[in-house]
Design an enzyme around this catalytic site. Structure first.
Site, short mmCIF file in Angstrom:
data_model
loop_
_atom_site.label_atom_id
_atom_site.label_comp_id
_atom_site.label_asym_id
_atom_site.label_seq_id
_atom_site.Cartn_x
_atom_site.Cartn_y
_atom_site.Cartn_z
N HIS A 1 0.82 -1.20 0.00
CA HIS A 1 0.00 0.00 0.00
C HIS A 1 0.86 1.26 0.00
CE1 HIS A 1 -4.23 -1.57 0.99
NE2 HIS A 1 -3.50 -2.57 0.49
N HIS B 1 -1.92 -12.40 -2.73
CA HIS B 1 -2.91 -13.10 -1.92
C HIS B 1 -2.53 -14.55 -1.64
CE1 HIS B 1 -6.15 -9.98 -3.29
NE2 HIS B 1 -5.26 -9.47 -2.45
#
Length: 722
Positions: free
Chosen positions: A96, A264
């Protein structure tokens, strides 16, 4: 009386901390110059002689890496790790931090540690990353100045992957921290978080119509909404938005699929509990929170009760191990749309046996369904992404390598060329997205080259304009562009309207043989020609100044140039040469300010450069707007003298330009754009203009212009850094 109006408190509450500055609050149309000064010396706590690159070179890189790896499994009671491993959290922090980068203007990204400050530190998408930074604090505290937050945050992501079994592609130290918010970044115009995505598009069903330079679908998100476009689950539609948002980070389909699947492969999403029970973000929290946000009264010191996105669950059976489990789940089971405990859209498997489900992040005796977001389902539903995933599944080593390279690109994209990378793990391979430039020669006779240039028959204006056009593409935001490499002679730059292709071709035809004859690079000769033209213009004005020059630029080739990614560097406006490709919603003066900020120049440097460029008569297409002088082509301070002369009046013309008239005769003396007249109308810029208009500052004007010019010409000379 206490001396205050109405007996009130004498202190200017919020006057030095609010992001809504008083001047622009009262006069919202005022040109705000703060972006040119936001990271100046006054905000930097380091000593004036502190050299960050020198400090980084002395850093014990292996000790830092060891300390970061050790904290991965050192679970803390105040924020316990999922399954005893902070890897997923640290990867999310690094992702992020880097993921705010967008190719359109090069802003955002991990290169400055900006995730520590508003608004990024309080974006909904960054929920609970404040905890990750506090977990890293002991390492930062131990290693001190040489270890920037910007480096540490990305290193944490790398070490997380390594500790879970992935061989990473490499790592470069060398990022320098900023010390306050980046007010120059336009994250969007919405007044609320996660507002309707339609606010960002001409047509939400055509993702390419998202307004530039934005690259995320909502205010406060990094990429796409994990619950679906505008929160409506539809993996096929989401796939189109995934493709566009990642493309705006210069990622192709394979890199996008690798990052989505590899990102993920580890960790989990957190949505156990009710969203309305979660506290406010850090910037809104009380002083007693000490920078912590998103208080979770139901956390109970259990990792399984953490809350971030509202989506709940792991993507794989082994969330602390790099493996192929993501693909096993996604492609070997059917998935149905459900709701998380917090009420968020997510996909869960149909009829998955308990013994292959992931265990609870706190209690290993409990098994939970895994989950997939809408973006994950897009990897299965979209035919292009599906085909790529099939290739990954057939060759796990290829998947791991593709992901490692894409992760390296994601986390290093805004560092610029390899010359900026420091440390033991810098890959030797030159990657095209790093805009590689070979080293140039420094052994040629500079004076001999200058003599040949002077005899080339080129005018001073032609040489100055070409050198400026070559250098002005530099963006300090992601350290791309600039004169090094001489990419102005390659596609796409050679054909840009801003570069006046016919004039450019003429100049290159004269300069390229000089480079070939003398052993100098074309890049050096272009800049040196600009200096020659400048020295001629200074001499014509009655002064004598040698313009500094540093040899050593190299010449890039087409093979070294990702032409598509360079297209975003095209100047759509350049106030320094009074150029606009077309009319825009914002004025020329605002576009000028944006370019100045990307070039890394101050308001004073902006002022002297523009005034000098006008006097030099190098406007795009030979336009005379702003050429306030009777001796064009000479480097004089006439622009400022005549701008501030009260014998003149300033009158709007019908086409949006202005006329400068003699007050007595009312005759038109000159014409101008708003990019010219702002130096007389803006109080700050006028204060600089008045300095250069003074009778005693003619020589200072030339000195300052030459210094600012040299700064722009050398902006991308990372090889000259310590």
């Amino acid at each position: 009386m206490d001396g205050t109006v109405g007996g009130g408190c004498p202190f200017a509450h919020g006057g030095n901390t609010t992001l809504d500055k008083p001047v622009t609050k009262w006069w919202p149309n005022a040109l705000n110059l703060d972006i040119l000064h936001q990271h100046g010396a006054r905000t930097n706590p380091m000593d004036p002689d502190y050299d960050h690159r020198a400090a980084v070179k002395a850093l014990d890189f292996e000790a830092v890496k060891s300390d970061v790896k050790a904290l991965m499994t050192d679970s803390q009671d105040w924020w316990p790790a999922d399954w005893g491993h902070y890897g997923g959290l640290m990867i999310r922090l690094a992702w992020h931090s880097a993921g705010s980068y967008r190719m359109g203007d090069g802003r955002g990204g991990a290169g400055s540690g900006n995730i520590r400050f508003a608004p990024l530190n309080s974006w909904p998408d960054n929920a609970s990353l404040d905890k990750a930074r506090r977990l890293l604090w002991p390492v930062k505290k131990k290693h001190g100045n040489a270890l920037s937050w910007a480096d540490l945050i990305i290193l944490a992501g790398n070490m997380a992957y390594e500790s879970m079994g992935l061989k990473t592609f490499g790592f470069g130290f060398g990022r320098a921290d900023i010390w306050g918010p980046e007010t120059d970044i336009n994250w969007g115009f919405e007044d609320e978080w996660l507002a309707d995505s339609a606010n960002r598009y001409d047509d939400l069903d055509q993702p390419s119509t998202m307004y530039n330079p934005l690259a995320s679908v909502h205010m406060g998100l990094i990429y796409v909404n994990p619950e679906g476009v505008n929160g409506e689950a539809d993996p096929a539609r989401t796939a189109l938005h995934v493709r566009e948002t990642f493309a705006r980070m210069a990622m192709n389909d394979e890199e996008t699929a690798a990052l989505t699947c590899g990102g993920h492969t580890v960790g989990k999403a957190h949505g156990r509990g009710a969203t309305d029970k979660i506290g406010v973000e850090p910037e809104a929290a009380g002083i007693e929170a000490q920078g912590f946000g998103w208080a979770n009264p139901g956390h109970d010191a259990k990792a399984a009760n953490a809350f971030t996105s509202g989506i709940e669950g792991a993507w794989t059976q082994n969330p602390t191990k790099w493996d192929m489990g993501y693909f096993d789940y996604l492609f070997n089971y059917e998935w149905q749309l459900t709701k998380s405990p917090a009420g968020a859209n997510q996909w869960e498997p149909v009829d998955m046996p308990d013994d292959v489900k992931p265990v609870d992040a706190t209690d290993p005796s409990i098994h939970h369904n895994p989950m997939m977001t809408d973006a994950d389902m897009a990897m299965k539903v979209d035919p292009i992404y599906n085909k790529i995933c099939q290739k990954f599944m057939a060759d796990p080593d290829y998947f791991a390598d593709t992901f490692a390279r894409a992760w390296f690109k994601l986390t290093h994209r805004d560092m610029g060329p390899r010359a900026n990378y420091l440390g033991n793990d810098v890959p030797a391979e030159d990657l095209i997205w790093q805009d590689p430039v070979p080293a140039g020669s420094t052994s040629y006779d500079v004076n001999a080259v200058k003599a040949k240039i002077a005899d080339s028959g080129l005018s001073a204006a032609e040489m100055i304009a070409t050198a400026w056009d070559s250098a002005r593409t530099y963006r300090g935001s992601d350290k791309r562009g600039g004169a090094n490499g001489a990419r102005i002679r390659l596609a796409p730059q050679k054909d840009w309207q801003a570069n006046e292709p016919a004039r450019l071709a003429k100049v290159l035809a004269a300069l390229e043989p000089i480079a070939a004859d003398t052993g100098a690079s074309i890049a050096d000769v272009i800049v040196l020609a600009g200096n020659v033209g400048l020295e001629q213009s200074i001499k014509a004005a009655g002064q004598s100044v040698e313009v500094p020059f540093a040899a050593g630029r190299g010449d890039a080739t087409d093979a070294m140039t990702d032409a598509e990614s360079f297209s975003v560097l095209e100047p759509l406006a350049d106030g320094f040469r009074n150029f606009e490709k077309e009319k825009y919603a914002v004025g020329p003066e605002e576009l000028l300010l944006d370019r100045a900020q990307l070039l890394g120049i101050t308001a004073a440097e902006l002022t002297v450069l523009l005034g000098g460029m006008r006097a030099l008569d190098v406007n795009h297409g030979g336009s005379k707007h702003g050429v306030f002088t009777d001796r064009p082509g000479q480097l004089t301070n006439d622009f400022f003298v005549n701008l501030t002369d009260m014998n003149n009046s300033w009158v709007p013309a019908s086409d949006g330009t202005f006329e400068i008239r003699d007050r007595k005769s009312n005759s038109v003396k000159w014409t101008a754009t708003s990019a010219d007249l702002v130096f007389g109308s803006n109080s700050i810029l006028r204060s600089y203009a008045e300095v250069y208009a003074q009778d005693d500052n003619g020589e200072k004007f030339v000195r300052d212009f030459v210094a600012a010019w040299t700064k722009v010409m050398n902006a991308d000379r990372f090889d000259l850094q310590a």
